[in-house]
Scaffold this active site. Structure first.
Site, mmCIF file in Angstrom:
data_model
loop_
_atom_site.group_PDB
_atom_site.id
_atom_site.type_symbol
_atom_site.label_atom_id
_atom_site.label_comp_id
_atom_site.label_asym_id
_atom_site.label_seq_id
_atom_site.Cartn_x
_atom_site.Cartn_y
_atom_site.Cartn_z
ATOM 1 C CE LYS A 160 47.545 -39.451 -9.487
ATOM 2 N NZ LYS A 160 47.751 -38.073 -9.656
ATOM 3 N N GLY A 182 38.041 -38.367 1.380
ATOM 4 C CA GLY A 182 39.554 -38.166 1.712
ATOM 5 C C GLY A 182 39.801 -38.483 3.212
ATOM 6 N NE ARG A 210 29.073 -34.089 1.426
ATOM 7 C CZ ARG A 210 29.932 -34.536 0.630
ATOM 8 N NH1 ARG A 210 30.077 -32.585 1.070
ATOM 9 N NH2 ARG A 210 31.312 -34.424 0.683
ATOM 10 N N GLY A 218 35.907 -40.724 -2.853
ATOM 11 C CA GLY A 218 34.323 -40.160 -3.527
ATOM 12 C C GLY A 218 34.230 -40.726 -4.397
HETATM 13 P P1 ADP Z 1 37.837 -42.633 -5.630
HETATM 14 O O1 ADP Z 1 37.817 -41.428 -5.236
HETATM 15 O O2 ADP Z 1 36.997 -43.642 -5.221
HETATM 16 O O3 ADP Z 1 39.117 -42.873 -3.834
HETATM 17 P P2 ADP Z 1 39.896 -42.406 -6.659
HETATM 18 O O4 ADP Z 1 39.950 -40.516 -7.108
HETATM 19 O O5 ADP Z 1 41.115 -42.827 -6.786
HETATM 20 O O6 ADP Z 1 39.138 -43.023 -6.640
HETATM 21 O O7 ADP Z 1 39.757 -42.543 -8.711
HETATM 22 C C1 ADP Z 1 38.994 -42.945 -9.345
HETATM 23 C C2 ADP Z 1 38.946 -42.085 -10.984
HETATM 24 O O8 ADP Z 1 39.793 -43.280 -11.407
HETATM 25 C C3 ADP Z 1 38.093 -42.219 -11.822
HETATM 26 O O9 ADP Z 1 38.097 -41.239 -12.321
HETATM 27 C C4 ADP Z 1 38.090 -43.546 -12.841
HETATM 28 O O10 ADP Z 1 37.952 -42.706 -13.983
HETATM 29 C C5 ADP Z 1 40.225 -43.386 -12.514
HETATM 30 N N1 ADP Z 1 40.308 -44.325 -13.565
HETATM 31 C C6 ADP Z 1 39.608 -45.800 -13.167
HETATM 32 N N2 ADP Z 1 40.686 -46.780 -13.602
HETATM 33 C C7 ADP Z 1 41.256 -46.242 -15.257
HETATM 34 C C8 ADP Z 1 42.576 -46.368 -15.940
HETATM 35 N N3 ADP Z 1 42.144 -48.137 -16.285
HETATM 36 N N4 ADP Z 1 43.093 -45.370 -16.154
HETATM 37 C C9 ADP Z 1 42.661 -44.019 -15.973
HETATM 38 N N5 ADP Z 1 41.817 -43.535 -15.000
HETATM 39 C C10 ADP Z 1 40.960 -44.547 -15.111
HETATM 40 MG MG MG Z 2 39.088 -39.834 -6.617
#
Ligand code: ADP
Ligand code: MG
Length: 398
Positions: free
Chosen positions: A198, A378, A37, A355
């Site tokens: 989710k 975010g 960063r 992230g």
């Molecule tokens: P980002 O930070 O890129 O927006 P998220 O925070 O929404 O992504 O999601 C990332 C998390 O989702 C990771 O920690 C990953 O382990 C989890 N994840 C992905 N697929 C599954 C799954 N099938 N079941 C449970 N957790 C999952």
């Molecule tokens: Mg995340």
């Protein structure tokens, strides 16, 4: 979308310039574990210094909750920044106190200081007008270059703009240039890939993107709620029961809009979630409509990997947010790797926001083959949701 003035659009020579950076670097035992960063902020800082500005840098670090806490001091940042710039950047003892005021007033053209952690004062996160005004009084121009906090209306990220001419630095310019274009005037076909844990985290992203893309690809934990909406059993997989109807609505919306909505045709399952997360794990691949009741879906399956890579092939713009599986585990990272690889091999404008997806690209070594990896998790999510980001909205239009 956004067309904001940048540091190149205003006179900076001899001017005191307050620059909001994102120096919220990871620390371990008081040492910086990644200076990414800080490095990313250098182009803006160097431009200002070489054009004779008197640079007053500021940032938050961690969550000191409005109290002075040496654990969250920006001292390590000042030291690293001094090394990287090859000139000393002095850290002030306070934010808007006597020391900061004296040091800001004594600044010479081409020199920089760093104010102590703005979150040492509770008024920062409250976007307190009096605090913003004091902060603004240190300078004659405000530059926001902290995309990572641009979705927050705090004193140093938005409030100060009420009292100073305000423009963006190169980091924010790049974010709004590339992501803004993708969302307002994309080269088509435009494909978005959404994953992560989710559905409920990304409801508005799904809804907003359905109005813009040609193809929407769903993977990760959120896919199982869509599969449930199709009437499939999902075993022990992540399921947002209260969002099944929402997923059904989104499938209908996709059909009405002529958007291709791709869901996993097969899935990688195991007996349960790995514990610890990177523990060895036995997996098998099953069709999406045949997930056994005692299994948990933890990654997309092999056929789906091919299907998704194929869907990216002819795209001209690709936006990706959220891993396809539990990528923290090597056995369950294959789906995420295949998507990262498809983006890396594509000639399209490829954008990664979020992230964990950004971290996955870096870890897997695909980062330099992606057009743009957003610096704000975010903030990029809110951008994809179509929300106004206060830290950008407050800047002057061209
Ligand atoms: P980002 O930070 O890129 O927006 P998220 O925070 O929404 O992504 O999601 C990332 C998390 O989702 C990771 O920690 C990953 O382990 C989890 N994840 C992905 N697929 C599954 C799954 N099938 N079941 C449970 N957790 C999952
Ligand atoms: Mg995340």
């Amino acid at each position: 979308m956004y067309n904001k003035k940048t540091i190149e659009d205003v006179a900076v020579e001899g001017k005191k310039v307050l620059v909001r950076c994102d120096f919220n670097v990871p620390l371990k035992d008081g040492k910086i574990t990644s200076d990414k960063r800080i490095v990313e902020a250098l182009p803006t800082i160097k431009y200002l210094l070489s054009h004779g500005a008197k640079v007053i840098l500021c940032s938050h670090m961690g969550k000191p909750k409005g109290e002075v806490n040496p654990k969250y001091s920006l001292a390590p940042v000042a030291a690293r920044l001094s090394e990287l710039l090859g000139k000393e950047v002095v850290l002030t003892k306070d934010i808007i106190g006597e020391d900061a005021k004296a040091k800001a007033a004594a600044l010479k053209a081409g020199d920089a200081i760093l104010l102590e952690n703005v979150r040492f004062d509770a008024r920062e996160e409250k976007n307190d007008p009096a605090f913003s005004k004091e902060l603004a009084s240190l300078a004659e121009l405000y530059v926001n270059d902290a995309f990572g906090t641009a979705h927050r209306a705090h004193a140093s990220t938005a409030g100060v703009a009420a009292y100073l001419p305000a423009v963006c630095g190169y980091l924010i310019q790049k974010e709004i240039g590339i992501m803004g274009k993708a969302l307002s005037n994309p080269e088509r076909p435009f494909v978005a890939i959404l994953g992560g844990a989710k559905v409920s985290d990304k409801l508005n992203v799904i809804n907003n993107l359905l109005g813009k893309v040609d193809t929407l690809i769903i993977g990760g934990g959120m896919a199982y709620t869509f599969l449930a909406a199709k009437g499939y059993g999902v075993g022990k997989s992540l399921l947002d029961e209260s969002k099944i109807d929402y997923c059904r609505d989104m499938m209908k919306k996709a059909e009405e809009k002529g958007v291709k909505l791709l869901l996993p045709v097969d899935t990688t399952v195991a007996a349960g979630f790995p514990d610890p997360i990177d523990a060895p794990i036995d997996v098998s691949v099953v069709p999406s409509d045949k997930i056994p009741a005692d299994k948990e879906g933890l990654d997309i399956g092999t056929k789906t990997m091919e299907l998704y890579a194929d869907a990216v092939k002819n795209a001209k713009t690709v936006v990706w947010n959220g891993p396809m599986g539990v990528f923290e585990n090597p056995t369950l990272a294959k789906g995420t790797i295949s998507v990262a690889k498809a983006l890396a091999e594509s000639s399209a404008t490829t954008i990664v926001g979020g992230g964990d997806s950004a971290a996955a690209c870096e870890q897997l070594g695909f980062a330099d083959k992606i057009t743009h990896i957003s610096t704000g998790g975010g903030a990029s999510l809110e951008f994809l949701e179509g929300l106004v980001l206060p830290g950008i909205a407050c800047l002057e239009d061209k």
